[in-house]
Design a protein around this motif. Structure first.
Motif, PDB file in Angstrom:
ATOM      1  N   SER A  68      28.786  18.009   1.756  1.00 20.66           N
ATOM      2  CA  SER A  68      30.083  18.608   2.053  1.00 20.66           C
ATOM      3  C   SER A  68      30.389  18.375   3.523  1.00 20.66           C
ATOM      4  O   SER A  68      29.506  18.471   4.380  1.00 20.66           O
ATOM      5  CB  SER A  68      30.108  20.105   1.717  1.00 20.66           C
ATOM      6  OG  SER A  68      29.049  20.795   2.336  1.00 20.66           O
ATOM      7  N   THR A  69      31.622  18.026   3.792  1.00 18.16           N
ATOM      8  CA  THR A  69      32.003  17.727   5.168  1.00 18.16           C
ATOM      9  C   THR A  69      33.484  18.005   5.368  1.00 18.16           C
ATOM     10  O   THR A  69      34.200  18.399   4.433  1.00 18.16           O
ATOM     11  CB  THR A  69      31.697  16.242   5.525  1.00 18.16           C
ATOM     12  OG1 THR A  69      31.812  16.062   6.941  1.00 18.16           O
ATOM     13  CG2 THR A  69      32.649  15.281   4.824  1.00 18.16           C
ATOM     14  N   LEU A 102      18.655   8.595  -4.028  1.00 19.71           N
ATOM     15  CA  LEU A 102      19.841   9.278  -4.531  1.00 19.71           C
ATOM     16  C   LEU A 102      21.096   8.517  -4.113  1.00 19.71           C
ATOM     17  O   LEU A 102      21.070   7.714  -3.184  1.00 19.71           O
ATOM     18  CB  LEU A 102      19.918  10.699  -3.947  1.00 19.71           C
ATOM     19  CG  LEU A 102      18.727  11.616  -4.210  1.00 19.71           C
ATOM     20  CD1 LEU A 102      18.845  12.872  -3.362  1.00 19.71           C
ATOM     21  CD2 LEU A 102      18.639  11.980  -5.681  1.00 19.71           C
ATOM     22  N   GLU A 103      22.177   8.824  -4.799  1.00 18.94           N
ATOM     23  CA  GLU A 103      23.458   8.235  -4.436  1.00 18.94           C
ATOM     24  C   GLU A 103      24.266   9.285  -3.683  1.00 18.94           C
ATOM     25  O   GLU A 103      24.401  10.419  -4.139  1.00 18.94           O
ATOM     26  CB  GLU A 103      24.192   7.822  -5.710  1.00 18.94           C
ATOM     27  CG  GLU A 103      25.501   7.114  -5.484  1.00 18.94           C
ATOM     28  CD  GLU A 103      26.344   7.109  -6.759  1.00 18.94           C
ATOM     29  OE1 GLU A 103      27.582   7.135  -6.647  1.00 18.94           O
ATOM     30  OE2 GLU A 103      25.748   7.124  -7.860  1.00 18.94           O
ATOM     31  N   LEU A 104      24.783   8.892  -2.530  1.00 14.68           N
ATOM     32  CA  LEU A 104      25.544   9.861  -1.731  1.00 14.68           C
ATOM     33  C   LEU A 104      26.926  10.093  -2.331  1.00 14.68           C
ATOM     34  O   LEU A 104      27.625   9.148  -2.686  1.00 14.68           O
ATOM     35  CB  LEU A 104      25.700   9.366  -0.287  1.00 14.68           C
ATOM     36  CG  LEU A 104      26.509  10.314   0.611  1.00 14.68           C
ATOM     37  CD1 LEU A 104      25.720  11.583   0.912  1.00 14.68           C
ATOM     38  CD2 LEU A 104      26.928   9.629   1.906  1.00 14.68           C
ATOM     39  N   VAL A 105      27.304  11.359  -2.438  1.00 19.44           N
ATOM     40  CA  VAL A 105      28.670  11.719  -2.818  1.00 19.44           C
ATOM     41  C   VAL A 105      29.224  12.581  -1.687  1.00 19.44           C
ATOM     42  O   VAL A 105      28.622  13.590  -1.328  1.00 19.44           O
ATOM     43  CB  VAL A 105      28.712  12.531  -4.133  1.00 19.44           C
ATOM     44  CG1 VAL A 105      30.142  12.855  -4.514  1.00 19.44           C
ATOM     45  CG2 VAL A 105      27.994  11.791  -5.247  1.00 19.44           C
ATOM     46  N   VAL A 106      30.334  12.150  -1.095  1.00 15.06           N
ATOM     47  CA  VAL A 106      30.920  12.909   0.013  1.00 15.06           C
ATOM     48  C   VAL A 106      32.021  13.815  -0.532  1.00 15.06           C
ATOM     49  O   VAL A 106      32.953  13.346  -1.181  1.00 15.06           O
ATOM     50  CB  VAL A 106      31.490  11.963   1.090  1.00 15.06           C
ATOM     51  CG1 VAL A 106      32.127  12.766   2.215  1.00 15.06           C
ATOM     52  CG2 VAL A 106      30.393  11.062   1.639  1.00 15.06           C
ATOM     53  N   ASP A 107      31.879  15.101  -0.291  1.00 15.14           N
ATOM     54  CA  ASP A 107      32.892  16.064  -0.706  1.00 15.14           C
ATOM     55  C   ASP A 107      33.628  16.531   0.549  1.00 15.14           C
ATOM     56  O   ASP A 107      33.073  17.265   1.365  1.00 15.14           O
ATOM     57  CB  ASP A 107      32.237  17.260  -1.417  1.00 15.14           C
ATOM     58  CG  ASP A 107      31.436  16.840  -2.653  1.00 15.14           C
ATOM     59  OD1 ASP A 107      31.877  15.908  -3.348  1.00 15.14           O
ATOM     60  OD2 ASP A 107      30.380  17.435  -2.914  1.00 15.14           O
ATOM     61  N   ASP A 108      34.867  16.085   0.674  1.00 11.81           N
ATOM     62  CA  ASP A 108      35.651  16.373   1.875  1.00 11.81           C
ATOM     63  C   ASP A 108      36.459  17.652   1.663  1.00 11.81           C
ATOM     64  O   ASP A 108      37.124  17.819   0.639  1.00 11.81           O
ATOM     65  CB  ASP A 108      36.583  15.185   2.155  1.00 11.81           C
ATOM     66  CG  ASP A 108      37.311  15.335   3.474  1.00 11.81           C
ATOM     67  OD1 ASP A 108      36.858  16.116   4.336  1.00 11.81           O
ATOM     68  OD2 ASP A 108      38.351  14.659   3.648  1.00 11.81           O
ATOM     69  N   MET A 109      36.391  18.540   2.623  1.00 14.64           N
ATOM     70  CA  MET A 109      37.089  19.837   2.502  1.00 14.64           C
ATOM     71  C   MET A 109      37.288  20.424   3.892  1.00 14.64           C
ATOM     72  O   MET A 109      36.969  19.762   4.888  1.00 14.64           O
ATOM     73  CB  MET A 109      36.254  20.778   1.618  1.00 14.64           C
ATOM     74  CG  MET A 109      34.852  21.023   2.127  1.00 14.64           C
ATOM     75  SD  MET A 109      33.793  21.859   0.903  1.00 14.64           S
ATOM     76  CE  MET A 109      33.268  20.470  -0.083  1.00 14.64           C
TER      77      MET A 109
END
Ligand code: ARG
Length: 288
Positions: A68-69, A102-109
């Motif tokens: 999360s970023t 792992l595969e990175l998933v970026v959750d923008d918030m």
């Protein structure tokens, strides 16, 4: 939020982390296929983190590392022209994910939301140029630090704002950040009081308010400050001499998830040791 449950169960298994020496997971070579049976878990008990034992952490989503970023903080995280997240934090997180298979998933918030997401087990790591603070340590865990930052003051060129008269001015900050926290503190504590501070959703919006002279100054971390000054060259912005205390940035994780904390910290330290980390930093921070 089924995943929260899985994570909570994993957390319950916490084993004494200190004993393992942190740098577990034989993250070199090919951990990808064999390690991480995430949510499904399995062998969490295997504490002995010698180099040959795959790490036994769990993640929110099997095979993924959710970060999360708040991608409004160049050069640590921002969106490229196509809307894809880039930046130092994003690339370091991708390298960590790779090491962990792992595969990175970026959750923008929003920034506050990014901190909350990791506390609530909705993301695995929060990476957003996050300053380690006592109050944050009370609600989340942090890896070792990977960067330092200082809060600086951006003003319009030729304005009469100085480090000493900020208390008489209106200051823009990003909500929830240390800039906001310091500036809105009471004068006895070195702040200027809430009446002198406006918290904006993003640093960029705070800087736009400065450009439009809706505030007299913006307090924000030094590297984003330099980026914003550059990006708004036409508006004639400048950074005042002087800075507040140095801060340390680290990766935030849900409290008590010792296995994942160890795995992420181990990967981070390997990236520092083998030069990958510095290579990423150099790509984004060019002396000019
Ligand atoms: N270092 C500051 C803090 O932790 C600001 C971080 C803001 N980060 C962001 N991605 N917007 O509060």
């Amino acid at each position: 939020m089924k995943k929260i449950l899985a994570l909570t169960m994993a957390v319950a298994m916490s084993l004494s982390l200190a004993a393992c020496g942190g740098g577990n997971n034989s993250a070199n070579s090919t951990p990808a296929a064999s390690s991480n049976p995430p949510a499904a878990s399995g062998s969490q008990g295997g504490s002995s983190a010698d180099a040959s034992t795959p790490a036994s952490f769990t993640t929110v989503e099997s095979g993924k590392l959710h970060m999360s970023t708040n991608a409004e903080f160049p050069p640590y995280e921002m969106l490229d022209d196509s809307g894809a997240p880039i930046g130092i934090d994003v690339e370091v997180a991708a390298a960590i994910a790779q090491k962990l298979g792992l595969e990175l998933v970026v959750d923008d918030m929003g920034f506050d939301a990014a901190l909350l997401a990791v506390q609530n087990g909705q993301s695995d790591i929060a990476m957003a140029g996050i300053t380690v603070r006592e109050d944050r340590l009370a609600v989340m865990d942090f890896t070792d630090s990977y960067a330092t930052g200082v809060q600086v003051v951006i003003v319009k060129e030729g304005s009469d704002v100085t480090m000493d008269n900020l208390g008489e001015k209106m200051i823009g900050t990003q909500l929830g950040t240390t800039g906001y926290i310091y500036a809105s503190d009471t004068p006895e504590n070195g702040g200027y009081g809430e009446d002198h501070v406006i918290g904006y959703e993003t640093g960029a919006v705070a800087v736009q308010a400065l450009v439009k002279e809706q505030v007299d100054a913006v307090i924000i971390d030094n590297l984003p400050a330099q980026e914003y000054v550059k990006a708004n060259a036409a508006a004639g912005l400048t950074i005042l001499e002087g800075a507040w205390v140095e801060e340390n940035y680290a990766i935030g994780l849900q409290k008590g998830n010792a296995e994942l904390l160890n795995a992420v910290n181990g990967a981070l330290n390997e990236l520092k040791a083998d030069g990958t980390f510095q290579g990423i930093v150099d790509k984004y921070i060019t002396a000019d």
